[in-house]
Design an enzyme around this catalytic site. Structure first.
Site, mmCIF file in Angstrom:
data_model
loop_
_atom_site.group_PDB
_atom_site.id
_atom_site.type_symbol
_atom_site.label_atom_id
_atom_site.label_comp_id
_atom_site.label_asym_id
_atom_site.label_seq_id
_atom_site.Cartn_x
_atom_site.Cartn_y
_atom_site.Cartn_z
ATOM 1 C CG HIS A 198 -2.903 21.076 10.514
ATOM 2 N ND1 HIS A 198 -1.591 20.685 10.401
ATOM 3 C CD2 HIS A 198 -3.548 20.553 9.436
ATOM 4 C CE1 HIS A 198 -1.442 19.941 9.300
ATOM 5 N NE2 HIS A 198 -2.620 19.855 8.691
ATOM 6 C CD GLU A 199 -7.341 21.231 8.447
ATOM 7 O OE1 GLU A 199 -7.093 21.587 7.275
ATOM 8 O OE2 GLU A 199 -7.095 20.075 8.859
ATOM 9 C CG HIS A 202 -3.542 22.998 5.031
ATOM 10 N ND1 HIS A 202 -2.269 22.673 4.611
ATOM 11 C CD2 HIS A 202 -4.003 21.903 5.701
ATOM 12 C CE1 HIS A 202 -1.975 21.444 5.000
ATOM 13 N NE2 HIS A 202 -3.003 20.956 5.666
ATOM 14 C CG HIS A 208 0.730 18.253 5.460
ATOM 15 N ND1 HIS A 208 -0.057 17.684 4.488
ATOM 16 C CD2 HIS A 208 -0.117 18.652 6.445
ATOM 17 C CE1 HIS A 208 -1.322 17.732 4.871
ATOM 18 N NE2 HIS A 208 -1.390 18.324 6.050
ATOM 19 C CE1 TYR A 255 -0.644 15.272 7.383
ATOM 20 C CE2 TYR A 255 0.359 13.309 6.431
ATOM 21 C CZ TYR A 255 -0.583 14.318 6.380
ATOM 22 O OH TYR A 255 -1.460 14.366 5.336
#
Length: 350
Positions: A198-199, A202, A208, A255
């Site tokens: 997930h990071e 980014h 998101h 999320y």
């Protein structure tokens, strides 16, 4: 009258019953807590007493907190922004600048930039062997399914520093996109591939998934269950570049149902009120196709040289156009490629 032996047996049974009840209560509390904070949600615990400032990100009003390292966190979340990625007014953001404005006069001076040559250059500092193992799993997940590549830094000027945050948790924070030598991913001492993948998203420039403008057609946001200072995490962006062709409830950038919950109840459900499946240590099919449209395969050995640099057949830029990352246009005799928030000069057309 009960004998001494019978009294002792009764006392022992009462003690066992009390202990059993206590163990059950502790297990129940632990399970409830685990439901609300497992994996992807441990990074989403914010300081309710923090001071937030109103800024604009991609033309949308958001609340941000200035962190000790000079970056800004969106409502205290895992996404970190630099000052030049924010503005004081919505009018400072031009969604479709012409290529010349994109180079010299874009409101978001630094904007959000993708990695050149589809290659993330990185350096590692202070990670334990276990977290480094999870990091490699995360690299492998992205490289085995997309065109993105990872290269350990030698002397490159654009790179991301991957280090330990020191937090004893399965958590992470990351800056958005390529940021010269300032970009970072910081991981908790128990970080797993679920969080790290997930990071990395980014770092590739992705916000998101629940911030998409079309999200209400696919999910329900339960504002009554969201931490008071985290409401801003569920804003909708009409100008953000969409990585996937449609809303992706399985995206690594999505999320979990209990992220930012203030009462143990879900903050996000599907349209039928069901909680979402827990995020897995993988990228989804739409993550893959979207990433490959933004980060194309690179021919040859030099990641800084685009695979195709011909002006032939490329249309001229139009103020009425709606351009995706990776689109190319000609403008004033030059060839440009669309980045997240600006145009990148490729070459002068012959």
């Amino acid at each position: 009258m009960k004998t001494k032996s019978e009294k002792m047996k009764q006392t022992k049974r009462m003690y066992q019953a009390v202990m059993a009840s206590l163990v059950f209560a502790l297990c129940l509390t632990s399970c409830q807590k685990e439901t609300a904070t497992t994996g992807e949600d441990q990074e989403a615990v914010i300081n309710q007493e923090a001071d937030f400032t109103t800024k604009y990100f991609l033309g949308t009003e958001v609340k941000v907190r200035l962190e000790d390292d000079g970056t800004y966190s969106l409502a205290g979340s895992d996404l970190r922004l630099f000052e030049n990625q924010l503005s004081d007014s919505s009018t400072d953001f031009n969604e479709n600048p012409n290529p010349e404005e994109g180079l010299t006069n874009l409101g978001l001076a630094g904007g959000v930039r993708k990695w050149t040559g589809s290659t993330v250059v990185y350096t590692i500092q202070g990670l334990s062997a276990s977290v480094q193992s999870e990091l490699q799993k995360s690299f492998d997940e992205w490289t085995s399914k997309t065109n993105v590549r990872f290269k350990q830094r030698t002397n490159e000027s654009n790179y991301v520093t991957i280090s330990s945050s020191g937090s004893n948790s399965n958590s992470g924070v990351a800056t958005l996109g390529m940021n010269g030598s300032n970009g970072f991913i910081r991981l908790g001492t128990r970080a797993t591939a679920v969080v790290i993948i997930h990071e990395i998203g980014h770092t590739l420039g992705y916000i998101h998934e629940q911030n998409r403008s079309d999200r209400d057609n696919y999910i329900i946001i339960n504002e009554q269950n969201i931490q008071n200072d985290a409401i801003d995490q569920f804003y909708k962006s009409n100008s953000a570049t969409l990585v996937t062709s449609q809303f992706d409830i399985n995206s690594t950038m999505m999320y979990g149902s209990y992220t930012f919950s203030k009462n143990g109840q879900p903050t996000i459900t599907d349209l039928n009120g069901n909680v979402l499946s827990q995020r897995q240590a993988k990228v989804s099919d739409l993550d893959i196709s979207g990433t490959n449209s933004i980060y194309p395969a690179v021919d040859g050995g030099d990641p800084d040289v685009p695979a195709v640099d011909s002006c032939d057949g490329v249309s001229a830029w139009s103020s009425a156009g709606r351009y995706a990352v990776g689109d190319r246009v000609t403008y004033a005799g030059d060839l440009y490629e669309r980045d997240f928030t600006r145009w990148t000069f490729i070459k002068t057309c012959n």
